[in-house]
Motif scaffolding. Structure first.
Motif, PDB file in Angstrom:
ATOM      1  N   ASP A 243      -8.414   5.258   1.898  1.00 29.07           N
ATOM      2  CA  ASP A 243      -8.503   4.059   2.888  1.00 29.07           C
ATOM      3  C   ASP A 243      -8.455   4.267   4.252  1.00 29.07           C
ATOM      4  O   ASP A 243      -8.920   3.606   5.041  1.00 29.07           O
ATOM      5  CB  ASP A 243      -7.845   3.018   2.290  1.00 29.07           C
ATOM      6  CG  ASP A 243      -8.225   2.777   0.661  1.00 29.07           C
ATOM      7  OD1 ASP A 243      -9.270   2.327   0.453  1.00 29.07           O
ATOM      8  OD2 ASP A 243      -7.268   3.075  -0.288  1.00 29.07           O
TER       9      ASP A 243
ATOM     10  N   ARG B  94      -4.424   0.159  -1.789  1.00 27.56           N
ATOM     11  CA  ARG B  94      -5.222   0.959  -0.554  1.00 27.56           C
ATOM     12  C   ARG B  94      -3.987   2.085  -0.435  1.00 27.56           C
ATOM     13  O   ARG B  94      -2.635   2.007  -0.755  1.00 27.56           O
ATOM     14  CB  ARG B  94      -5.379   0.291   0.553  1.00 27.56           C
ATOM     15  CG  ARG B  94      -6.401  -0.497   0.306  1.00 27.56           C
ATOM     16  CD  ARG B  94      -6.862  -1.393   1.575  1.00 27.56           C
ATOM     17  NE  ARG B  94      -6.155  -2.498   1.858  1.00 27.56           N
ATOM     18  CZ  ARG B  94      -6.377  -3.469   2.548  1.00 27.56           C
ATOM     19  NH1 ARG B  94      -7.607  -3.292   3.389  1.00 27.56           N
ATOM     20  NH2 ARG B  94      -5.503  -4.431   3.049  1.00 27.56           N
TER      21      ARG B  94
ATOM     22  N   PHE C 278       0.885  -1.062  -0.087  1.00 30.77           N
ATOM     23  CA  PHE C 278       0.086   0.078  -0.184  1.00 30.77           C
ATOM     24  C   PHE C 278       0.841   1.190   0.067  1.00 30.77           C
ATOM     25  O   PHE C 278       2.229   1.112   0.249  1.00 30.77           O
ATOM     26  CB  PHE C 278      -0.962  -0.105   1.058  1.00 30.77           C
ATOM     27  CG  PHE C 278      -0.629   0.229   2.427  1.00 30.77           C
ATOM     28  CD1 PHE C 278      -0.270   1.542   3.184  1.00 30.77           C
ATOM     29  CD2 PHE C 278       0.009  -0.829   3.346  1.00 30.77           C
ATOM     30  CE1 PHE C 278       0.196   1.670   4.339  1.00 30.77           C
ATOM     31  CE2 PHE C 278       0.347  -0.725   4.594  1.00 30.77           C
ATOM     32  CZ  PHE C 278       0.685   0.595   5.027  1.00 30.77           C
TER      33      PHE C 278
ATOM     34  N   TRP D 162      -3.409  -4.364   7.306  1.00 31.54           N
ATOM     35  CA  TRP D 162      -3.529  -4.691   6.064  1.00 31.54           C
ATOM     36  C   TRP D 162      -2.687  -5.611   5.380  1.00 31.54           C
ATOM     37  O   TRP D 162      -3.075  -6.103   4.265  1.00 31.54           O
ATOM     38  CB  TRP D 162      -3.273  -3.310   5.329  1.00 31.54           C
ATOM     39  CG  TRP D 162      -4.379  -2.099   5.581  1.00 31.54           C
ATOM     40  CD1 TRP D 162      -5.560  -2.246   5.992  1.00 31.54           C
ATOM     41  CD2 TRP D 162      -4.006  -0.749   4.925  1.00 31.54           C
ATOM     42  NE1 TRP D 162      -6.397  -1.138   5.933  1.00 31.54           N
ATOM     43  CE2 TRP D 162      -5.728  -0.198   5.083  1.00 31.54           C
ATOM     44  CE3 TRP D 162      -3.398   0.079   4.075  1.00 31.54           C
ATOM     45  CZ2 TRP D 162      -5.905   1.169   4.948  1.00 31.54           C
ATOM     46  CZ3 TRP D 162      -3.738   1.427   3.843  1.00 31.54           C
ATOM     47  CH2 TRP D 162      -4.832   1.747   4.196  1.00 31.54           C
TER      48      TRP D 162
END
Length: 231
Positions: A206, A187, A169, A222
């Motif tokens: 996000d 994300r 991410f 995550w």
């Protein structure tokens, strides 16, 4: 297996606005226009890049001075040259950056930088700030033929670091970072302590980081953490 956390640089890892504004003002002063940009009030302009700063300053001087054709193309190399010599005069890491990077590494995450700052300048700045060795890869504005928000620099940053884009991410601070993450299908966490503050929530990231202390836990959520059996 843990994943890869990719960071933007300016406005995300460090507040570089004052040194960027100083470089732009050096160009205006060389033309006899004075320091047209303010390091505090124009911080957001600084994070849009050198040419954006030059255009903002020219717009303010338009009523007083006739600029020669090609002024932006003439001044941009001068801006970069001045900035390269004064890259870390006022620039500081945001609070908690070093601690967060250490914890992310301890959790087994790979760290990378993907920035629209020219690669050589990004390399110099990260070394001046003492955190270059924390990152397994660095992709700058001129590393590839394209730059953010094209997803290819992001993908290259992850892959050159030895990671998998599907398990990564982006941490950033601008709409460019939001668009980059969307284009890459990953994300994005945007920082709420940059020039826009919490107003950056308008981009519906996000996650919104109030400080870097929140980042390790977000990465665990995550991306997971390193399997101790394979550590």
């Amino acid at each position: 297996m843990a994943g890869t956390v990719v960071f933007d640089l300016d406005g995300t890892l460090a507040d570089t606005s004052a040194d960027l504004i100083g470089a732009a003002n050096s160009c205006f002063e060389a033309r006899g226009m004075g320091p047209l940009l303010d390091p505090v009030q124009d911080a957001l302009v600084a994070f849009h890049g050198g040419r954006a700063m030059l255009r903002a300053g020219y717009a303010r001087a338009a009523q007083e001075m006739l600029l020669p054709p090609g002024a932006e193309d003439q001044d941009y190399p001068r801006l970069l040259e001045f900035y390269g010599r004064n890259i870390a005069v006022h620039t500081r890491l945001y609070p908690g950056v070093e601690e967060a990077l250490r914890q992310l590494a301890a959790d087994g995450h790979i760290l990378a930088v993907c920035t629209n700052k020219p690669e050589a300048l990004a390399e110099t700045l990260l070394r001046e700030l003492g955190i270059r060795d924390a990152f397994a890869s660095l992709i700058g504005a001129d590393t590839l033929p394209v730059r953010k928000p094209d997803p290819r620099p992001y993908t290259a940053a992850v892959e050159q670091a030895g990671g998998d884009p599907a398990n990564s991410f982006l941490v950033g601070d601008t709409e460019t970072d939001r668009k980059t993450a969307a284009a890459a299908g990953v994300r994005v966490a945007l920082v709420g302590f940059g020039p826009e503050g919490n107003a950056i929530s308008r981009l519906a990231p996000d996650a919104l980081l109030e400080d870097f202390g929140q980042l390790p836990e977000l990465a665990r959520d995550w991306l997971g953490v390193r399997d101790p059996v394979s550590a």
